[in-house]
Design an enzyme around this catalytic site. Structure first.
Site, PDB file in Angstrom:
ATOM      1  N   CYS A 127      34.476  74.772   6.638  1.00  8.30           N
ATOM      2  CA  CYS A 127      33.890  75.342   8.015  1.00  8.30           C
ATOM      3  C   CYS A 127      32.674  74.563   8.597  1.00  8.30           C
ATOM      4  CB  CYS A 127      33.276  76.885   7.774  1.00  8.30           C
ATOM      5  SG  CYS A 127      34.551  78.071   6.716  1.00  8.30           S
ATOM      6  N   HIS A 147      34.863  82.113  15.520  1.00  8.37           N
ATOM      7  CA  HIS A 147      34.806  80.746  14.584  1.00  8.37           C
ATOM      8  C   HIS A 147      35.970  80.206  14.164  1.00  8.37           C
ATOM      9  CE1 HIS A 147      33.370  78.719  11.099  1.00  8.37           C
ATOM     10  NE2 HIS A 147      33.453  79.668  10.185  1.00  8.37           N
TER      11      HIS A 147
END
Lengths: 133, 389
Positions: B87, B336
């Site tokens: 991420c 996200h």
């Protein structure tokens, strides 16, 4: 997980065998083939853990990981073994019973299976100290 | 090393964008960034593409070449590199772009990030994300990503008395900020009760404690500071770029409620920028889960360890508070798209420092910080930006 990838770890997963650095005295589970403190100066050899430890933190997983849908909800925990290292595993007990600081010990359990005809994974889970495995 | 500036930014809308492909998203963000910078394609020296899991989400690897080609830059043979750190892939692509310009190797660089997460089912997405943790020793035991952060939350509550309501306050604040961001996936207000009554995912984290699954892309154009004003009246200067590693497994962390990689990256960044946490006007931090924002503001030094919950509840991190956190809406409300997030954070800082953030504009913002985390803390990337060199 593929068969070879699991098979390589059988002795570790079935018997809670990790490693020990004879140079600095630290214990590792999951096993490491290089001591992160002594690095190349370390002398790392296999070590069988007793299997007793304490719950550092935990969660009850409601949205399951792949291969765990039949067990959901299940208790996932980080357990600190008495020899020092911490690992991630499941604790098998009443959900109202689990708490931080609870003493647990290892138990040989089924972890999951790929399909009706696929590979079955076994390994170490934990149960409350006073119960029989 | 040369000083470096951001001279253009671009971002797609974030959300479930079923009618757009990975390459279309990246090109859309990249083109809007180079238009913003008023740069021609022939001037671009290199591309960096942050992406976590194209191989799983769209079954496509070799994304550097794909993006160069569909950006019209393959005929110019512009080098294009894919960067992966779960991420934190976007933050790391940004950092690679900054390093390339700072070193003098390249002059004009486009650093972007993209992820297309909704082309596969939720089970594949969850499993692909679980690959950011240790597959052999966490994943096989039934660890999910929410599960790992839930264990951080549980211990934070146990050690510091952090409450469910304090966790929920993070989501409420970020959704409020998201209402002012037209690119955010969620632009609706929620209440504390919405969060605390929502479906349990991994106790104590509920579905409204979690950032969503998202498609999106973002890009910035980076140039040496000495020529930045040729392209742009309001360049945003990079004051620090820092990256640190921590253990990939949560169980190996000395303190499970502290992301050591964040602490290390932040310390390096503050030292590099000759700044302290109190000098930061606002920050975009990695709130993949509500507990992650609480740990972030502690690990970045905005509050003492353990005080992240009460600080959020008191409004310290709200727009208009002492240190506004996630004015864009953060990962929680913007969404996200894992590879894009780190770059989108820099886009928000740039808009804020230029005074172009619309209704969510922070008055007098001078110094902004971004904080991007890979996995449960295996990688952390911290950048500090300012209006002045």
């Amino acid at each position: 997980m593929s068969v070879p990838r699991f098979w390589r770890r059988l002795k570790n997963l079935y018997n809670l065998i990790g490693t020990h650095c004879e140079k600095c005295g630290r214990f590792f589970y999951p096993p490491r083939n290089m001591c992160p403190k002594c690095r190349r100066n370390g002398i790392v050899s296999p070590f069988k853990f007793k299997g007793s430890g304490v719950v550092v933190t935990y969660t009850i997983v409601h949205t399951s990981a792949k291969d765990y849908s039949k067990l959901t909800p299940y208790i996932l925990a980080i357990i600190k073994l008495d020899e020092g290292p911490s690992l991630t595993s499941q604790v098998i007990c009443d959900h109202s019973q689990i708490c931080i600081g609870m003493r647990v010990r290892s138990a040989f359990r089924k972890l999951g299976e790929e399909s009706d005809k696929g590979m079955i994974y076994y390994g170490t889970k934990f149960v409350p100290m006073e119960e029989k495995a | 090393m040369r000083d470096v500036a951001i001279i253009g930014v671009g971002c797609t809308e974030f959300g479930e964008l079923w009618d757009k492909s990975f390459r279309e998203l990246f090109v859309e963000a990249g083109v809007s960034a180079i238009e913003d910078a008023n740069v021609q394609g022939g001037k671009i020296d290199a591309l960096y593409v942050g992406n976590m899991s194209g191989g799983r989400f769209i079954e496509q690897e070799h994304l550097g070449a794909l993006i160069a080609d569909y950006s019209g830059l393959a005929s110019l043979n512009v080098p294009s590199t894919r960067v992966e750190a779960a991420c934190a892939s976007g933050g790391l692509a940004l950092r690679q772009g900054i390093l390339a310009v700072a070193s003098g190797y390249h002059d004009i660089v486009v650093a972007g990030g993209a992820e297309k997460m909704t082309d596969v089912g939720v089970e594949t997405t969850t499993d692909a994300l679980a690959a950011a943790a240790d597959r052999e020793w966490e994943g096989i035991m039934g660890a999910t990503f929410p599960g790992l952060y839930a264990m951080i939350a549980r211990l934070h509550m146990h050690k510091y008395g952090t409450t469910q309501e304090q966790l929920a306050a993070v989501a409420v604040k970020n959704h409020h900020n998201g209402t002012m961001n037209p690119k955010a996936q969620f632009q609706n207000e929620i209440s504390i009760e919405t969060v605390t009554n929502s479906l349990m995912v991994a106790d104590p984290l509920r579905v409204f404690d979690c950032s969503p699954i998202t498609d999106g892309a973002s890009a910035v154009v980076i140039a040496p500071a000495e020529i930045a004003k040729k392209y742009c009246d309001t360049p945003v200067y990079v004051k620090a770029s820092a990256q640190a590693s921590g253990t990939i497994s949560l169980h190996d962390r000395p303190d499970i409620t502290t992301l050591d990689a964040t602490v290390a990256a932040a310390n390096w960044a503050y030292k590099m920028a000759k700044l302290k946490p109190k000098d930061i006007s606002f920050a975009e931090v990695h709130d993949c889960f509500t507990i992650a924002e609480i740990c972030a503001i502690e690990d970045l030094g905005f509050v003492k360890k353990g005080e992240g919950g009460p600080a959020t509840e008191s409004g310290m991190t709200a727009l208009g508070g002492k240190v506004p956190i996630n004015p864009s809406g953060g990962l929680k409300a913007c969404g996200h798209p894992v590879g894009a997030t780190g770059v989108k954070q820099a886009v928000e800082i740039t808009l804020q420092l230029r005074g172009e953030a619309g209704k969510r504009q922070i008055n007098g913002a001078k110094i902004g910080l971004t904080h991007n985390v890979g996995g449960s803390g295996g990688t952390a990337v911290v950048h500090i930006f300012g209006r002045e060199k």
